[in-house]
Enzyme design. Structure first.
Site, PDB file in Angstrom:
ATOM      1  N   ASP A  44      -4.719  -0.399  -4.954  1.00 35.45           N
ATOM      2  CA  ASP A  44      -3.246   0.194  -4.721  1.00 35.45           C
ATOM      3  C   ASP A  44      -2.208  -1.020  -4.732  1.00 35.45           C
ATOM      4  OD1 ASP A  44      -4.310  -1.414  -2.583  1.00 35.45           O
ATOM      5  OD2 ASP A  44      -3.303  -0.264  -0.749  1.00 35.45           O
ATOM      6  N   LYS A  88      -7.950   6.610   4.029  1.00 38.36           N
ATOM      7  CA  LYS A  88      -6.667   5.988   4.673  1.00 38.36           C
ATOM      8  C   LYS A  88      -5.527   6.744   4.282  1.00 38.36           C
ATOM      9  CE  LYS A  88      -3.776   1.629   4.106  1.00 38.36           C
ATOM     10  NZ  LYS A  88      -3.726   0.300   3.735  1.00 38.36           N
ATOM     11  N   CYS A 133       0.661  -1.158  -0.110  1.00 37.32           N
ATOM     12  CA  CYS A 133       0.031   0.021  -0.154  1.00 37.32           C
ATOM     13  C   CYS A 133       0.919   1.394   0.061  1.00 37.32           C
ATOM     14  CB  CYS A 133      -0.947   0.102   1.248  1.00 37.32           C
ATOM     15  SG  CYS A 133      -0.326  -0.785   2.564  1.00 37.32           S
ATOM     16  N   HIS A 193      -1.736   6.756   5.254  1.00 38.05           N
ATOM     17  CA  HIS A 193      -0.585   5.599   5.042  1.00 38.05           C
ATOM     18  C   HIS A 193       0.624   6.224   4.571  1.00 38.05           C
ATOM     19  CE1 HIS A 193       0.373   1.116   5.610  1.00 38.05           C
ATOM     20  NE2 HIS A 193       1.048   1.899   6.455  1.00 38.05           N
TER      21      HIS A 193
END
Length: 636
Positions: free
Chosen positions: A284, A129, A78, A131
């Site tokens: 992703d 998200k 990811c 990250h």
């Protein structure tokens, strides 16, 4: 509707948006609104238009009305992909070579999409998200060009508690550089499914947006990442259809996301923005499979590709993606709608392409050099473009067999060189399992279902249907099928008719009727070809998805010796069954030179951080995850 009935959540999502509702129309010279949707851990064989098992009607409709990318690549996990999307640069240049944990961050000298397109007047919001690092506030979204953020910083969490039982990682941040005294922990979100929350937040942003200003919305769903969680009603919808309980739960997670995306596009339509919007949908990385080394299998499937998430086999890196554009954008002409894009593309291409769509001409001239290329020509005009070579990057969770690390490169002809090996998982998905006989009989709508030695030589189940590019135009039968026509046209030969089917998303077979004279249509692309509709007679020629991949091997071969290379052609052999380096030494030498040239450009510089203990922020409602470092000697 998927919106939770908890009115407190709805009020928070609506009230804390940037102010300013308007009913004004978009000006003719304004660049399009841009919606970038990222699904987490979506496999190659998961969306409805490929799996024919999981119901994703909203995504299928967008794909059919846009263009699916057939040779598009992402990173194996990811954070590297998300950094690549946002910067237009490969992981070996951003230094984000693996998923970020602890104090890992995307360096501050990297410029992100919202920063690149701000000069064109875009207002940018991030949902879902992140990250990309949160060790210091400077690495959080509103310090990197976004004007608001609603979501979580880390790589994964419980869909309902959002980490709230220990430390809540769910935040609302409104305004640029929204730091310690601005960020609000979303304790009221506890108990509500994150896919529901993210869709609702996106709807609220759209509803409150001033349409005279171009919008960039980055919607990065947690779905369909582990853990395997979804409101039970979504999984129950697959009772009697999918027998495998893991796959059934996964299907519910994906259907919930699809429903949310439908709500988002409906909000765009209600606001009068949809036809002025350019939409990108991408995964992703490939889906994690049952033997994933990361322990993150949920139910995704990459059939018929080899490997999955964490590996640089095709199953880990060949990504599901498509683009869609509203009529007012004039980006995708009508004759290209539904035609797959065959150009070699990479996730790094989104930034330079978005810049072109946004009418910003400085993206490649200012800041760090880009690895991505502008693919607006191939996407919108079918002109040449794209990459001569794409770099796969490093796998994770497996030993490296090449010094200093394993990597791979691919060219436009499909030649893929791996230095070392592709990592784990390295085996092949079996023919799609766990579809009951009853369900197959009820849902049989493709030539792969028909009991026919020409249309279905391997006896594959309905859910094994491949994209139109898998049609074998030289293998035909003297029969017509009288139902399920798509867009008939007049062509010269059966081969031309097959070629038309290959260009039509959703086409599973074709019929050419030489007896039809004059100017009437004689070529009939088919959305389904069923035995009951078959009429074999003079003048008829038909064909279908006749060239499935080779049956999977019972077990993957062992890793190669240290510092060896492997060669595949992933156009002729997309399943990577046939290693052919010994027969192609010149191709190996050429690709080795290219890969070695990439390697010498690797960046290893990292931002200096001063970090204390990671404690979080204590509030009356509980502890909230917050940054705990400073950059260099600077106080935040």
């Amino acid at each position: 509707k998927i919106l939770d009935k908890d009115t407190t959540v709805v009020m928070i999502l609506s009230v804390l948006i940037l102010l300013g509702v308007t009913t004004a129309t978009t000006s003719a010279d304004q660049p399009p609104h841009i919606l970038l949707i990222v699904s987490d851990d979506l496999g190659w064989d998961d969306l409805g238009f490929r799996s024919h098992q999981i119901r994703t009607p909203n995504l299928d409709k967008l794909a059919a009305g846009g263009r699916v990318l057939n040779h598009y690549y992402v990173q194996d996990v990811c954070s590297p992909s998300r950094a690549t999307f946002q910067t237009g640069r490969y992981p070996l240049h951003t230094t984000v070579n693996d998923w970020l944990r602890g104090s890992g961050v995307l360096p501050l000298n990297e410029t992100l999409i919202p920063q690149k397109i701000k000069s064109a007047g875009y207002v940018s919001h991030a949902v879902g998200k992140w990250h990309l690092g949160y060790a210091a506030w400077e690495y959080t979204p509103t310090f990197r060009g976004y004007e608001s953020f609603y979501g979580f910083y880390s790589g994964g969490q419980d869909y309902f508690s959002h980490g709230g039982s220990k430390a809540l990682d769910f935040h609302l941040e409104v305004g640029e550089r929204c730091g310690i005294n601005c960020s609000v922990g979303q304790f009221d979100a506890i108990g509500t499914y994150s896919t529901t929350l993210f869709s609702a937040r996106a709807e609220a942003i759209i509803t409150q947006h001033d349409v005279t200003t171009p919008l960039f919305l980055y919607l990065a769903y947690q779905a369909v990442h582990a853990p395997r969680e979804v409101p039970q009603s979504y999984a129950d919808a697959y009772n009697g259809i999918i027998e495998d309980k893991d796959r059934q739960m996964f299907a519910g997670m994906l259907s919930c996301m699809d429903e949310g995306i439908g709500n988002v596009t409906n909000a765009l339509s209600s606001k009068g923005m949809l036809e002025d919007t350019f939409i990108i949908f991408t995964t992703d990385n490939g889906g994690p499979v049952p033997d994933t080394p990361g322990g993150d299998y949920v139910g995704s499937r990459n059939y018929p590709l080899r490997g999955g998430k964490h590996s640089i086999w095709e199953g880990g890196t060949r990504g599901t993606a498509f683009v869609w554009a509203g009529a007012n954008t004039a980006l995708i002409p009508s004759h290209l709608i539904g035609q797959p894009v065959q150009t070699l593309m990479h996730g790094a291409d989104w930034l330079p392409t978005i810049c072109v769509v946004a009418k910003v001409d400085t993206c490649g001239k200012e800041g760090l050099p880009l690895d991505g290329v502008d693919v607006s020509g191939p996407l919108f005009s079918n002109t040449s473009g794209g990459h001569s070579y794409i770099l796969y990057g490093q796998h994770d969770d497996a030993p490296n067999l090449y010094t200093p690390y394993d990597d791979a490169v691919r060219d436009t002809a499909g030649w893929k060189l791996i230095q070392g090996w592709g990592g784990k998982p390295s085996d092949w998905s079996s023919s799609p399992p766990n579809l009951s006989t009853t369900a197959q009989q009820q849902t049989c709508r493709t030539p792969n279902c028909a009991v026919d030695p020409v249309l279905n030589p391997y006896g594959l189940p309905q859910s094994a249907l491949h994209l139109p590019r898998d049609l074998n135009c030289s293998k035909t039968q003297p029969c017509c099928y009288v139902q399920n026509d798509m867009k008939p046209e007049r062509v010269s030969t059966p081969a031309d008719c097959c070629a038309l089917c290959q260009k039509t998303l959703g086409c599973v077979g074709w019929v050419f009727n030489a007896k039809i004279a004059g100017s009437k249509s004689n070529c009939f692309p088919k959305s389904a070809m069923e035995k009951k509709d078959q009429q074999c007679r003079d003048g008829c020629t038909s064909g279908g998805a006749l060239s499935p991949p080779a049956p999977p091997s019972p077990s993957p071969p062992p890793p190669p010796p240290q510092n060896s290379t492997m060669l595949f052609n992933v156009i002729d052999d997309p399943t990577e069954h046939n290693e052919v380096s010994a027969a192609n030494p010149e191709i190996v030498a050429r690709l080795k030179t290219v890969l070695d040239q990439f390697r010498v450009t690797a960046n290893t510089a990292v931002d200096p951080l001063n970090c204390g203990p990671q404690k979080g922020k204590v509030t009356p409602q509980g502890t909230v995850v917050t940054p705990w470092c400073t950059v260099g000697s600077k106080d935040v």
